[in-house]
Design a protein around this motif. Sequence first.
Motif, PDB file in Angstrom:
ATOM      1  N   THR A  83      54.690 -14.053  95.547  1.00 52.59           N
ATOM      2  CA  THR A  83      55.843 -13.796  94.422  1.00 52.59           C
ATOM      3  C   THR A  83      55.251 -14.055  93.326  1.00 52.59           C
ATOM      4  O   THR A  83      54.209 -14.869  93.051  1.00 52.59           O
ATOM      5  CB  THR A  83      57.213 -14.495  94.538  1.00 52.59           C
ATOM      6  N   ILE A  84      55.904 -13.359  92.162  1.00 55.25           N
ATOM      7  CA  ILE A  84      55.462 -13.704  90.705  1.00 55.25           C
ATOM      8  C   ILE A  84      55.616 -15.223  90.333  1.00 55.25           C
ATOM      9  O   ILE A  84      54.657 -15.937  89.858  1.00 55.25           O
ATOM     10  CB  ILE A  84      56.002 -12.808  89.897  1.00 55.25           C
ATOM     11  N   LYS A  85      56.759 -15.987  90.970  1.00 52.64           N
ATOM     12  CA  LYS A  85      56.796 -17.383  90.862  1.00 52.64           C
ATOM     13  C   LYS A  85      55.567 -18.009  91.424  1.00 52.64           C
ATOM     14  O   LYS A  85      55.181 -19.064  90.920  1.00 52.64           O
ATOM     15  CB  LYS A  85      58.112 -17.862  91.680  1.00 52.64           C
ATOM     16  N   ASP A  86      55.214 -17.530  92.612  1.00 54.16           N
ATOM     17  CA  ASP A  86      54.015 -18.192  93.192  1.00 54.16           C
ATOM     18  C   ASP A  86      52.604 -17.978  92.245  1.00 54.16           C
ATOM     19  O   ASP A  86      51.795 -18.935  92.174  1.00 54.16           O
ATOM     20  CB  ASP A  86      53.670 -17.370  94.658  1.00 54.16           C
ATOM     21  N   LEU A  87      52.654 -16.864  91.645  1.00 58.36           N
ATOM     22  CA  LEU A  87      51.572 -16.615  90.876  1.00 58.36           C
ATOM     23  C   LEU A  87      51.643 -17.470  89.451  1.00 58.36           C
ATOM     24  O   LEU A  87      50.785 -18.308  89.034  1.00 58.36           O
ATOM     25  CB  LEU A  87      51.536 -15.157  90.119  1.00 58.36           C
ATOM     26  N   VAL A  88      52.825 -17.920  89.027  1.00 60.17           N
ATOM     27  CA  VAL A  88      52.782 -18.821  87.989  1.00 60.17           C
ATOM     28  C   VAL A  88      52.650 -20.244  88.416  1.00 60.17           C
ATOM     29  O   VAL A  88      51.911 -20.898  87.577  1.00 60.17           O
ATOM     30  CB  VAL A  88      54.630 -18.702  87.268  1.00 60.17           C
ATOM     31  N   LEU A  89      52.996 -20.452  89.588  1.00 60.33           N
ATOM     32  CA  LEU A  89      52.558 -21.801  90.227  1.00 60.33           C
ATOM     33  C   LEU A  89      51.079 -21.906  90.249  1.00 60.33           C
ATOM     34  O   LEU A  89      50.529 -23.133  90.178  1.00 60.33           O
ATOM     35  CB  LEU A  89      53.330 -21.979  91.462  1.00 60.33           C
TER      36      LEU A  89
END
Length: 161
Positions: A83-89
């Motif tokens: 997810t994009i959230k994973d990419l931010v993490l």
Amino acid sequence: MNKTIRSKQSTPIKQKLTAIIDSINVDIFGYEKLVNQNVQRFIVETASKAGVNPQTLFVRIVKPGQSLRVFLHTGAQQIEELTIKDLVLFFVGSSSVVNPATVADRVISFMDAYAHEKTLDVSKLQILISTLDKQILVKSFCDQQFVEDIPLKQLINQFKS
């Protein structure tokens, strides 16, 4: 008396200073080091969970249509879609207050501008992020053809709040 008149063609000092500041690669807040640590940790933890060598793991970012998609690969095998959230993490860690939607918009804009600058079809553009000897590598491809290495700092700018 012969006076020399300055022409208005010279570059204004503000533009010169802006160009100089933009070209400075000093990371005064240690942001690049923090991103490097986060990416290294993510790769090692994910490789351990998947039972693969961290040197073979990489993240692939693509933009089919108007959306952003992120995949985790080992070699030629896709492990999962992130997810994009994973990419931010992946980049800034769990302490991030960066909005994933904002990051997605920034990365999409970056990819659009990059493809335009390099005269590439953005739908065929792929950005691959991997590690090698504790160094983060960011490479661009058009289809399967290598285009160039991208400085990590260029991509990091899309994740700053």
